[in-house]
Design a protein around this motif. Structure first.
Motif: not given
Ligand code: SAH
Length: 394
Positions: A223-225, A277-285
Motif C-alpha cells: 500500500n503506497c502513500f 519513488f525510491s522504495f519501488l525501485r529498490a523493491q524491484v532490484q
C-alpha cells in the motif's frame, strides 16, 4: 450591485455552471468587498444569477442561486446544509460508517464550504471569500443541524491564499479530543482532526477501500502513500496475508500503526517510512513480488503548467508497480489531480504497462465516494479517478 458580463460569456451560466471567471466580466462596481453578493447580468442586462464575489481570485464569483426570487441569507445556508445532510443520510450504506462528507461545496449548492463528520465531531473548511463572508451563518447552521456535537474549523488550506484569506483553525463548540474514533464497515480508525491531512481522513476513498477489501483475500499487499493506513486495513480485513504500508510522513505512519493495532492486525502488517519513488525501485532490484499494489499518491498536478511533469510522475510509479506485480497480480491506481481527466490517466497507465512489458486488463473504473457527488452542471467536481487492473501476461 451588478456584474455585467462580456457578450456571449453568459452561456456557461445558462447551463448552470457556477463559476464566473474574471475574464468574462465586462464591468463591475469599484471596490467590491470580498464575499459581496451581486446580480450577474449578461451584456444585454438580462439577469443570469446571484453570486458571491472573490475579488482576489481568477474565479471572480461563484453562483449562490439561478432563481431571481431566491435571497442569499442565513436561512438559505441553513436550508442547503439540511438538504445536503439529508442526502447523505439517505445513502444506502449510511449506517455502515460513522465518518462522512456532509457538504461538498458546489456539489451541494454551498460553494467553498466543506463539512466532514467524524461521529460527534464536525469539521468544516471555508475555502473562498464568498463563503468566508457568511462564516457566522455557517457556524449557526452547523450548531443547529449538529446539536451537542463538537465543531472544529480547519480552514488551514493553501487555496485560501488565492482568495486573499489567511489560514484559520478554531474550535467553535465543545472540546476536540486528541484523536477521534470512527468506524467504516467494521474497521476502526483513529482520526487526527486537528493536525491530520484534509480534515483528518480521506473520505473520498471509502468505496474504493471496500473494492480493495473484496480483492485482497490471500494476497501479499503493498500500500503506497498509505497515510493512516486506510487501504491496508481494508486489505487486512479482506484476508490479505501480509501488508506493507509505505508513507513519507512519520506522524501519519505512527497513526497507521495505531490503527492496525486497534483492529488486531499488527501481526500481518509492516510500516515503512520511505519515499515511494525510491522504495519501488529498490523493491524491484531486491526481487520482491506482490499480489496486489495500491498507488494513491498526493495531487501531482496543481496547475496546467505542471501537467506534463505530473503525468511523468504517475507513469513512473505505475511502471515500477507493474514490474513488482506477480503474474495475475492486481493494481489499484489513483489520481486526485482534477486536471488529469480519466482518459488521460488511463493513457498514462497504459503507457506504463507497455514500458514495463506487461499486459493488463481494466476490471473496474473507480471514482470518488457518493458523499462527494458531482452535479451534472459542474463536472469539475469529479477529481478522483482510479483503475483496478489485473496483470494478464508478463
Ligand atoms: N491512501 C490514503 C491517502 C493518501 S494521500 C488514504 O486512503 O487514506 C497521499 C499520501 O502520500 C500523504 O499521506 C503524503 O504524506 C504521502 N506522500 C507524499 N509524497 C510521498 C512520497 N514521495 N513517498 C511516500 N509518501 C508520500
Amino acid at each position: 450591485m451588478s456584474l455585467i458580463l462580456a457578450p456571449g460569456r453568459e452561456s456557461s451560466l445558462r447551463r448552470r455552471h457556477p463559476w464566473i471567471f474574471a475574464g468574462a466580466i465586462a464591468r463591475q462596481p469599484q471596490d467590491l468587498a470580498p464575499g459581496a453578493v451581486v446580480d450577474v447580468l449578461d451584456a444585454t442586462n438580462a439577469w443570469c444569477a446571484r453570486a458571491g464575489v472573490s475579488p482576489a481570485s481568477q474565479i471572480r464569483a461563484r453562483v449562490w442561486t439561478f432563481d431571481p426570487q431566491e435571497r442569499v441569507d442565513a436561512a438559505l445556508i441553513l436550508h442547503r446544509l439540511e438538504a445536503a445532510v439529508a442526502r447523505r443520510r439517505h445513502l444506502p450504506d449510511f449506517e455502515a460508517a460513522t465518518a462522512w462528507r456532509y457538504v461538498f461545496a458546489e456539489s451541494d449548492g454551498l460553494p467553498g464550504l466543506i463539512v466532514d463528520g467524524y461521529g460527534e465531531t464536525i469539521v468544516f473548511q471555508i475555502l473562498t471569500a464568498g463563503m468566508e463572508a457568511w462564516r457566522d451563518a455557517v457556524r449557526t447552521a452547523l450548531a443547529a443541524v449538529f446539536p451537542q456535537c463538537t465543531i472544529l474549523e480547519r480552514s488551514d488550506v493553501a487555496v485560501r491564499k488565492k482568495e486573499g484569506l489567511q489560514e484559520r483553525v478554531a474550535v467553535i463548540a465543545g472540546q476536540v479530543p486528541g484523536l477521534v474514533a470512527v468506524e467504516e464497515y467494521g474497521i476502526r480508525f483513529w482520526v487526527d482532526v486537528l493536525c491530520g491531512q484534509k480534515t483528518g481522513m480521506y473520505l473520498d476513498q471509502r468505496t474504493n477501500r471496500q473494492a480493495v477489501r473484496r480483492a485482497a483475500a490471500g494476497a501479499r499487499v503493498l500500500n503506497c502513500f498509505c497515510y493512516t493506513g486506510g487501504f491496508g486495513l481494508a486489505a487486512l480485513a479482506g484476508g490479505a496475508t501480509e501488508v506493507t504500508q509505505v508513507e513519507s510522513s512519520a506522524t501519519a505512519l505512527a497513526l497507521a500503526q495505531r490503527n492496525a493495532m486497534a483492529n488486531g492486525f499488527e501481526g500481518r502488517v509492516r510500516h515503512v517510512e520511505a519515499d515511494v519513488f525510491s522504495f519501488l525501485r529498490a523493491q524491484v532490484q531486491a526481487g520482491e513480488r506482490y499480489d496486489l499494489i495500491i498507488l494513491d499518491p498526493p495531487k501531482f498536478v496543481e496547475a496546467k503548467a505542471a501537467l506534463a511533469r505530473g503525468c511523468r510522475g504517475y507513469k513512473d510509479i505505475n511502471y515500477w508497480a507493474f514490474r513488482l506485480l506477480a503474474p495475475g497480480g492486481q493494481l489499484f491506481t489513483f489520481s486526485c489531480s482534477g486536471l488529469v481527466d480519466a482518459a488521460l490517466f488511463q493513457k498514462v497507465v497504459a503507457d506504463a504497462a507497455l514500458d514495463a512489458g506487461v499486459e493488463a486488463s481494466i476490471l473496474a473504473f473507480l471514482a470518488q465516494a457518493p458523499d462527494h457527488p458531482v452535479r451534472t452542471s459542474f463536472p469539475e467536481a469529479a477529481y478522483l479517478k482510479g483503475l483496478h487492473l489485473v496483470v494478464t501476461a508478463k
